[in-house]
Motif scaffolding. Structure first.
Motif, PDB file in Angstrom:
ATOM      1  N   UNK A  99       0.833  -1.212   0.000  1.00 19.26           N
ATOM      2  CA  UNK A  99       0.000   0.000   0.000  1.00 19.26           C
ATOM      3  C   UNK A  99       0.864   1.257   0.000  1.00 19.26           C
ATOM      4  N   UNK A 100       2.000   1.201   0.691  1.00 17.23           N
ATOM      5  CA  UNK A 100       2.930   2.338   0.718  1.00 17.23           C
ATOM      6  C   UNK A 100       3.559   2.538  -0.663  1.00 17.23           C
ATOM      7  N   UNK A 101       3.994   1.438  -1.270  1.00 17.43           N
ATOM      8  CA  UNK A 101       4.617   1.527  -2.598  1.00 17.43           C
ATOM      9  C   UNK A 101       3.637   2.062  -3.641  1.00 17.43           C
ATOM     10  N   UNK A 102       2.370   1.775  -3.454  1.00 23.78           N
ATOM     11  CA  UNK A 102       1.331   2.186  -4.411  1.00 23.78           C
ATOM     12  C   UNK A 102       1.313   3.700  -4.598  1.00 23.78           C
ATOM     13  N   UNK A 103       1.586   4.455  -3.503  1.00 26.48           N
ATOM     14  CA  UNK A 103       1.568   5.924  -3.619  1.00 26.48           C
ATOM     15  C   UNK A 103       2.956   6.550  -3.380  1.00 26.48           C
ATOM     16  N   UNK A 104       3.946   5.695  -3.119  1.00 25.04           N
ATOM     17  CA  UNK A 104       5.323   6.189  -3.020  1.00 25.04           C
ATOM     18  C   UNK A 104       5.686   6.840  -1.701  1.00 25.04           C
ATOM     19  N   UNK A 105       4.847   6.683  -0.673  1.00 23.15           N
ATOM     20  CA  UNK A 105       5.125   7.269   0.638  1.00 23.15           C
ATOM     21  C   UNK A 105       4.191   6.642   1.658  1.00 23.15           C
ATOM     22  N   UNK A 106       4.545   6.789   2.943  1.00 22.80           N
ATOM     23  CA  UNK A 106       3.620   6.340   3.989  1.00 22.80           C
ATOM     24  C   UNK A 106       2.471   7.341   4.059  1.00 22.80           C
ATOM     25  N   UNK A 107       1.250   6.910   3.779  1.00 20.65           N
ATOM     26  CA  UNK A 107       0.112   7.839   3.803  1.00 20.65           C
ATOM     27  C   UNK A 107      -0.381   8.087   5.233  1.00 20.65           C
ATOM     28  N   UNK A 108      -1.272   9.026   5.364  1.00 26.80           N
ATOM     29  CA  UNK A 108      -1.928   9.232   6.661  1.00 26.80           C
ATOM     30  C   UNK A 108      -2.801   8.035   7.018  1.00 26.80           C
ATOM     31  N   UNK A 109      -3.412   7.432   5.988  1.00 29.15           N
ATOM     32  CA  UNK A 109      -4.385   6.354   6.199  1.00 29.15           C
ATOM     33  C   UNK A 109      -4.125   5.218   5.209  1.00 29.15           C
ATOM     34  N   UNK A 110      -4.100   3.992   5.722  1.00 25.22           N
ATOM     35  CA  UNK A 110      -4.103   2.806   4.861  1.00 25.22           C
ATOM     36  C   UNK A 110      -5.354   2.001   5.174  1.00 25.22           C
ATOM     37  N   UNK A 111      -6.136   1.725   4.141  1.00 28.61           N
ATOM     38  CA  UNK A 111      -7.387   0.975   4.293  1.00 28.61           C
ATOM     39  C   UNK A 111      -7.129  -0.505   4.015  1.00 28.61           C
ATOM     40  N   UNK A 112      -7.570  -1.335   4.950  1.00 29.02           N
ATOM     41  CA  UNK A 112      -7.572  -2.789   4.784  1.00 29.02           C
ATOM     42  C   UNK A 112      -9.026  -3.183   4.566  1.00 29.02           C
ATOM     43  N   UNK A 113      -9.361  -3.593   3.359  1.00 32.11           N
ATOM     44  CA  UNK A 113     -10.755  -3.879   3.034  1.00 32.11           C
ATOM     45  C   UNK A 113     -11.275  -5.169   3.662  1.00 32.11           C
ATOM     46  N   UNK A 114     -10.381  -5.897   4.326  1.00 29.48           N
ATOM     47  CA  UNK A 114     -10.812  -7.105   5.029  1.00 29.48           C
ATOM     48  C   UNK A 114     -11.213  -8.221   4.077  1.00 29.48           C
ATOM     49  N   UNK A 115     -11.835  -9.232   4.628  1.00 30.42           N
ATOM     50  CA  UNK A 115     -12.389 -10.340   3.838  1.00 30.42           C
ATOM     51  C   UNK A 115     -13.303 -11.117   4.769  1.00 30.42           C
ATOM     52  N   UNK A 116     -13.826 -12.227   4.323  1.00 31.77           N
ATOM     53  CA  UNK A 116     -14.739 -12.995   5.159  1.00 31.77           C
ATOM     54  C   UNK A 116     -14.055 -13.327   6.494  1.00 31.77           C
ATOM     55  N   UNK A 117     -14.679 -12.920   7.589  1.00 33.27           N
ATOM     56  CA  UNK A 117     -14.131 -13.197   8.912  1.00 33.27           C
ATOM     57  C   UNK A 117     -13.118 -12.176   9.407  1.00 33.27           C
ATOM     58  N   UNK A 118     -12.746 -11.224   8.563  1.00 37.83           N
ATOM     59  CA  UNK A 118     -11.798 -10.175   8.968  1.00 37.83           C
ATOM     60  C   UNK A 118     -12.438  -8.820   8.744  1.00 37.83           C
TER      61      UNK A 118
END
Length: 202
Positions: free
Chosen positions: A148-167
């Motif tokens: 997720x950090x590499x996706x925007x090239x920096x540590x963002x303020x917020x990283x979203x974990x969309x989860x999955x079944x049971x998470x």
């Protein structure tokens, strides 16, 4: 503390603990923050400079709960008590030495909208889309955060974990101190409420 004052490693650990205590006080005063607390509860973690392991990261044992609509931490912060959130923070710190703290809130579309309206940088990962080479267990969190950090090239303020079944879907917030992080969380909670009130009028 009295006998070890001035010894930097001890001072760093003491400051991390005090930072978390101050951050908890900020959350306890917020009326809106409890609305974005996830079912798995909240933790606030803060690390010493150049933290390398979970024992270098302080958190709240048993996490922070919601009691009658208010934030409540039942225990004092300690080092080495939050494996999950410490792993999240250490992954971010590898990419930006200024990052020293993190917390978690629930994810929904209104949290996402609120963060973006406030001008916070946001990235995300989706466990349902993890490739075969992604590791399992706790190592998967490190791998996902770094992606997720590499996706925007920096540590963002917020990283979203969309989860999955049971998470449960989650949003991780990062900052230079625990107080800095929870202030972002409170801003997001307040903006989310404004958005919801606005949408209810239409």
């Amino acid at each position: 503390r009295l006998y070890s004052r001035g010894i930097k490693p001890v001072d760093d650990r003491y400051e991390a603990l005090m930072d978390i205590k101050r951050a908890v006080s900020v959350l306890e005063e917020s009326e809106e923050f409890p609305k974005i607390m996830p079912e798995v509860r909240v933790n606030i973690v803060a690390a010493i400079p150049n933290a390398k392991t979970i024992s270098d990261v302080a958190g709240i044992p048993g996490r922070i709960a919601k009691v009658r609509g208010h934030v409540k931490a039942f225990m004092e912060p300690e080092f080495g008590v939050s494996v999950h959130m410490a792993t999240v923070l250490l992954a971010a710190m590898k990419n930006d030495k200024k990052i020293k703290a993190a917390t978690n809130v629930k994810y929904d579309i209104f949290v996402d909208k609120a963060a973006k309206k406030l001008g916070f940088s946001v990235s995300e990962f989706d466990r349902a889309e993890l490739p075969k080479e992604a590791p399992e267990g706790i190592a998967q969190i490190t791998w996902s955060i770094e992606k997720a950090i590499k996706k925007i090239g920096a540590v963002p303020d917020v990283i979203i974990d969309r989860g999955r079944y049971g998470i449960e879907p989650m949003a991780y917030l990062f900052g230079t101190s625990a107080v800095n992080v929870v202030k972002k969380a409170v801003q997001i909670a307040e903006k989310r409420t404004q958005i919801l009130r606005g949408s209810e009028k239409h």
